[in-house]
Design a protein around this motif. Structure first.
Motif, PDB file in Angstrom:
ATOM      1  N   ALA A  55       0.729  -1.106   0.067  1.00 34.94           N
ATOM      2  CA  ALA A  55      -0.064   0.147  -0.078  1.00 34.94           C
ATOM      3  C   ALA A  55       1.046   1.242  -0.024  1.00 34.94           C
ATOM      4  O   ALA A  55       1.805   1.401   0.850  1.00 34.94           O
ATOM      5  CB  ALA A  55      -0.868   0.150   1.226  1.00 34.94           C
ATOM      6  N   CYS A  56       0.707   2.350  -0.925  1.00 32.68           N
ATOM      7  CA  CYS A  56       1.564   3.160  -0.809  1.00 32.68           C
ATOM      8  C   CYS A  56       1.037   4.243   0.021  1.00 32.68           C
ATOM      9  O   CYS A  56       0.064   4.619   0.358  1.00 32.68           O
ATOM     10  CB  CYS A  56       1.644   3.824  -2.389  1.00 32.68           C
ATOM     11  N   THR A  57       2.205   4.929   0.611  1.00 32.78           N
ATOM     12  CA  THR A  57       1.892   6.091   1.381  1.00 32.78           C
ATOM     13  C   THR A  57       2.557   7.427   0.879  1.00 32.78           C
ATOM     14  O   THR A  57       3.207   7.292  -0.114  1.00 32.78           O
ATOM     15  CB  THR A  57       2.481   5.979   2.677  1.00 32.78           C
ATOM     16  N   HIS A  58       2.099   8.396   1.154  1.00 32.87           N
ATOM     17  CA  HIS A  58       2.459   9.893   0.597  1.00 32.87           C
ATOM     18  C   HIS A  58       2.164   9.660  -0.699  1.00 32.87           C
ATOM     19  O   HIS A  58       2.600  10.415  -1.727  1.00 32.87           O
ATOM     20  CB  HIS A  58       4.114   9.981   0.852  1.00 32.87           C
ATOM     21  N   GLY A  59       1.055   9.142  -1.037  1.00 34.75           N
ATOM     22  CA  GLY A  59       0.427   9.416  -2.564  1.00 34.75           C
ATOM     23  C   GLY A  59       1.360   8.859  -3.668  1.00 34.75           C
ATOM     24  O   GLY A  59       1.473   9.315  -4.753  1.00 34.75           O
ATOM     25  N   ASP A  60       2.313   7.949  -3.130  1.00 34.87           N
ATOM     26  CA  ASP A  60       3.446   7.400  -4.174  1.00 34.87           C
ATOM     27  C   ASP A  60       4.442   8.448  -4.608  1.00 34.87           C
ATOM     28  O   ASP A  60       5.051   8.199  -5.609  1.00 34.87           O
ATOM     29  CB  ASP A  60       2.500   6.664  -5.294  1.00 34.87           C
ATOM     30  N   ALA A  61       4.208   9.725  -4.100  1.00 40.33           N
ATOM     31  CA  ALA A  61       4.988  10.777  -4.749  1.00 40.33           C
ATOM     32  C   ALA A  61       6.598  10.440  -4.576  1.00 40.33           C
ATOM     33  O   ALA A  61       7.297  10.545  -5.773  1.00 40.33           O
ATOM     34  CB  ALA A  61       4.763  12.059  -3.872  1.00 40.33           C
ATOM     35  N   ILE A  62       6.907   9.688  -3.741  1.00 38.99           N
ATOM     36  CA  ILE A  62       8.417   9.541  -3.341  1.00 38.99           C
ATOM     37  C   ILE A  62       9.045   8.244  -4.656  1.00 38.99           C
ATOM     38  O   ILE A  62       9.854   8.588  -5.258  1.00 38.99           O
ATOM     39  CB  ILE A  62       8.827   9.027  -2.092  1.00 38.99           C
ATOM     40  N   GLN A  63       7.939   7.323  -4.575  1.00 37.58           N
ATOM     41  CA  GLN A  63       8.323   6.356  -5.824  1.00 37.58           C
ATOM     42  C   GLN A  63       8.214   6.900  -7.232  1.00 37.58           C
ATOM     43  O   GLN A  63       8.977   6.687  -8.106  1.00 37.58           O
ATOM     44  CB  GLN A  63       7.259   5.179  -5.636  1.00 37.58           C
ATOM     45  N   THR A  64       7.226   7.819  -7.323  1.00 34.52           N
ATOM     46  CA  THR A  64       7.092   8.381  -8.557  1.00 34.52           C
ATOM     47  C   THR A  64       8.374   9.339  -8.986  1.00 34.52           C
ATOM     48  O   THR A  64       8.827   9.205 -10.178  1.00 34.52           O
ATOM     49  CB  THR A  64       5.730   9.331  -8.542  1.00 34.52           C
ATOM     50  N   TRP A  65       8.972  10.180  -8.154  1.00 31.65           N
ATOM     51  CA  TRP A  65      10.021  10.967  -8.412  1.00 31.65           C
ATOM     52  C   TRP A  65      11.176  10.035  -8.788  1.00 31.65           C
ATOM     53  O   TRP A  65      12.309  10.314  -9.581  1.00 31.65           O
ATOM     54  CB  TRP A  65      10.048  12.142  -7.531  1.00 31.65           C
ATOM     55  N   ALA A  66      11.334   8.859  -8.176  1.00 30.33           N
ATOM     56  CA  ALA A  66      12.166   7.927  -8.469  1.00 30.33           C
ATOM     57  C   ALA A  66      12.294   7.479  -9.765  1.00 30.33           C
ATOM     58  O   ALA A  66      13.377   7.254 -10.721  1.00 30.33           O
ATOM     59  CB  ALA A  66      12.384   6.763  -7.385  1.00 30.33           C
ATOM     60  N   ARG A  67      10.873   7.119 -10.254  1.00 31.23           N
ATOM     61  CA  ARG A  67      10.939   6.537 -11.451  1.00 31.23           C
ATOM     62  C   ARG A  67      11.135   7.714 -12.620  1.00 31.23           C
ATOM     63  O   ARG A  67      11.639   7.378 -13.766  1.00 31.23           O
ATOM     64  CB  ARG A  67       9.219   6.151 -11.797  1.00 31.23           C
ATOM     65  N   ILE A  68      10.607   9.052 -12.171  1.00 28.49           N
ATOM     66  CA  ILE A  68      11.134  10.175 -13.035  1.00 28.49           C
ATOM     67  C   ILE A  68      12.577  10.300 -13.263  1.00 28.49           C
ATOM     68  O   ILE A  68      12.986  10.522 -14.413  1.00 28.49           O
ATOM     69  CB  ILE A  68      10.387  11.472 -12.328  1.00 28.49           C
TER      70      ILE A  68
END
Lengths: 391, 131
Positions: A105-118
């Protein structure tokens, strides 16, 4: 459920490699697992999950409540008499689970994982070194790289919690400058990929690691210093194992400071009134890398009176969450338990050497109802050291 | 979602009624623009905004109710904080500041809706041309 890609391990291989079948069902892991202790929806434990895997109930593994909520703190692995690597098992299995489109389950709205993918975009041009002010000296040619990690990003994301992210990075440069090093700070550094590899997202991890290794090689440095234990661990152990060699020594700033103290190259002002502090061992720095003495040595050198919590060193409790995933009430209970242990020592301050630990503890402290039980000042060791550098 | 899309998040109230009016009046705007209706702009999160850019969008435009007229009282105030946070993160990641914007319209302002999204899309094409 077998390996789809040729380079992917099958479930049986993972079970054998992590010695899961050697489990004696002694239950030592369950006695220390903080998730087992606090999860009250159902009884879950590393032992039960390992049993499922050993007895071939493969389809049950991914549905186990512990599978995604495991914080991979490593307390179970540390204690296991049969040397079962439960964290390694979880980490490898999550890769297979990802193939079936399962995630925590993602926390922080997946923001941290998303910037890593960016950041996996090779064309990306970041503006990430704005924090290097005029007082700090960095150089384009240096044998030392200071690996900032996601500190500039956390500074924005966790400003409301009062996280000391940027100050940690600035303090690290200050310390390095003091010992005569003008480090190289990568303008286009990527996330180290720790959270990705522990959550089974090997594709993103490899892309990030390759981009970082390319940059390491082009700089031609000899040493990488980080302020984040997770970056240190990932670059030191996972990069060579999963991506490729880059031939550099990797150190956490606490190891560096302790080394400089022994060499007599760094001096701290320690004439202040002796403050009592307690040190929290971050999981990756302590159990994973075995660095227990260096931060304590620095604390003593700074003139603090250190007291230990009930659970310390290899038995130290985790800060409660890992990889910015699956954070919930169970995790908050772990955080509260740890802060309670710090409070019990009657220390005036809790010192950590990991920005994530700090963020997690400060988040738990937002609960004002618990102020008497868990209210304690939290600071990063790097900042405390930089403030007391002898001029 | 195709690369180069422009995502326009509207709230269910003033902004969406603007979009409906624009539709009723047969207005047209650039085909890259994809409106997505949220119940309130307060639903937006930094993660959602970053994800849109991760998927290759050119820009994100949020339109909500005018200041102090949010139907849930705090929605657009919350969105403003989120957009500011996302903006800072995007700047660190190297995205130009014009690619994320928040604005508001009053109920039924179809002309204004079309004008604002068109301007935003034109601004984006200027950014990509490097003007």
């Amino acid at each position: 459920m077998t390996g789809i890609q040729s380079n992917m391990k099958t479930m049986r291989e993972i079970i054998n490699q992590n010695r899961v079948t050697l489990c004696l069902t002694c239950g030592k892991c369950s006695s220390v697992c903080p998730i087992t202790r606090w999860e009250n929806r159902e009884y879950i434990s590393p032992r039960l999950l390992v049993e499922k895997a050993a007895s071939g109930e493969d389809d049950q593994i991914f549905n186990d409540l512990l599978f995604w909520s495991c914080i991979t703190c490593g307390q179970c692995t540390e204690l296991c008499p049969s040397d079962v690597d439960f964290c390694g098992f979880i980490r490898d299995m999550r890769v297979l689970a990802r193939k079936e489109n399962l995630t925590g389950a993602c926390t922080h709205g997946d923001a941290i994982q998303t910037w890593a993918r960016i950041m996996t975009d090779p064309e990306l041009k970041q503006n990430r070194i704005g924090w290097v002010n005029d007082d700090l000296k960095i150089s384009d040619k240096s044998d030392t790289i200071y690996f900032t990690g996601c500190l500039p990003y956390y500074d924005i994301m966790f400003r409301d919690l009062g996280s000391e992210s940027i100050k940690v990075a600035q303090s690290a440069i200050k310390i390095l400058n003091k010992t005569g090093i003008e480090p190289y700070v990568m303008k286009n550094e990527r996330c180290c990929g720790h959270d990705q590899i522990w959550e089974g997202d090997v594709k993103t991890f490899k892309a990030l690691a390759e981009l970082n290794i390319d940059q390491f090689k082009s700089i031609g440095a000899k040493r990488i210093i980080t302020t984040c234990p997770e970056c240190a661990y990932t670059i030191k152990y996972d990069y060579p194992k999963s991506v490729g060699e880059y031939g550099m020594e990797v150190m956490h700033i606490t190891e560096y400071m302790a080394e400089q103290v022994s060499k007599g190259k760094i001096d701290f002002v320690n004439d202040q009134e002796k403050q009592t502090v307690t040190y929290h061992d971050p999981c990756r720095l302590g159990r994973s890398m075995g660095v227990y003495d260096a931060p304590r040595k620095v604390l003593r050198e700074l003139g603090y009176h250190t007291v230990e919590m009930k659970k310390n060193r290899s038995a130290g409790l985790c800060c409660g969450t890992s990889c910015w995933t699956s954070c919930g009430k169970t995790n908050k209970k772990i955080q509260t338990e740890r802060l309670g242990q710090a409070k019990e020592t009657e220390a005036e301050m809790l010192v950590t050497a990991c920005i994530k630990c700090q963020v997690h503890f400060k988040c738990a402290q937002k609960d004002k109802m618990l102020e008497n039980e868990i209210g304690i000042q939290i600071h990063d060791l790097t900042i405390l050291a930089a403030e007391r550098l002898k001029s | 979602m195709e690369t180069g899309s422009i995502i326009v998040f509207t709230c269910n109230w003033d902004a969406y009624s603007g979009l409906e009016t624009a539709g009723a009046k047969r207005h047209s705007y650039q085909p890259e623009i994809i409106p997505i209706k949220l119940m309130c702009l307060g639903r937006i999160s930094t993660g959602i905004i970053l994800k849109v850019f991760e998927r290759g969008a050119d820009g994100v435009f949020l339109i909500g109710c005018p200041k102090d007229e949010c139907k849930y009282y705090f929605g657009n105030k919350h969105a403003k904080t989120i957009v500011a946070e996302a903006q800072e993160l995007l700047t660190l990641l190297g995205y130009s500041s014009g690619r994320l914007k928040m604005d508001s319209i009053a109920a039924g302002e179809g002309d204004k809706f079309t004008e604002k999204v068109r301007d935003f899309a034109e601004g984006l094409s200027k950014i990509s041309e490097g003007v």
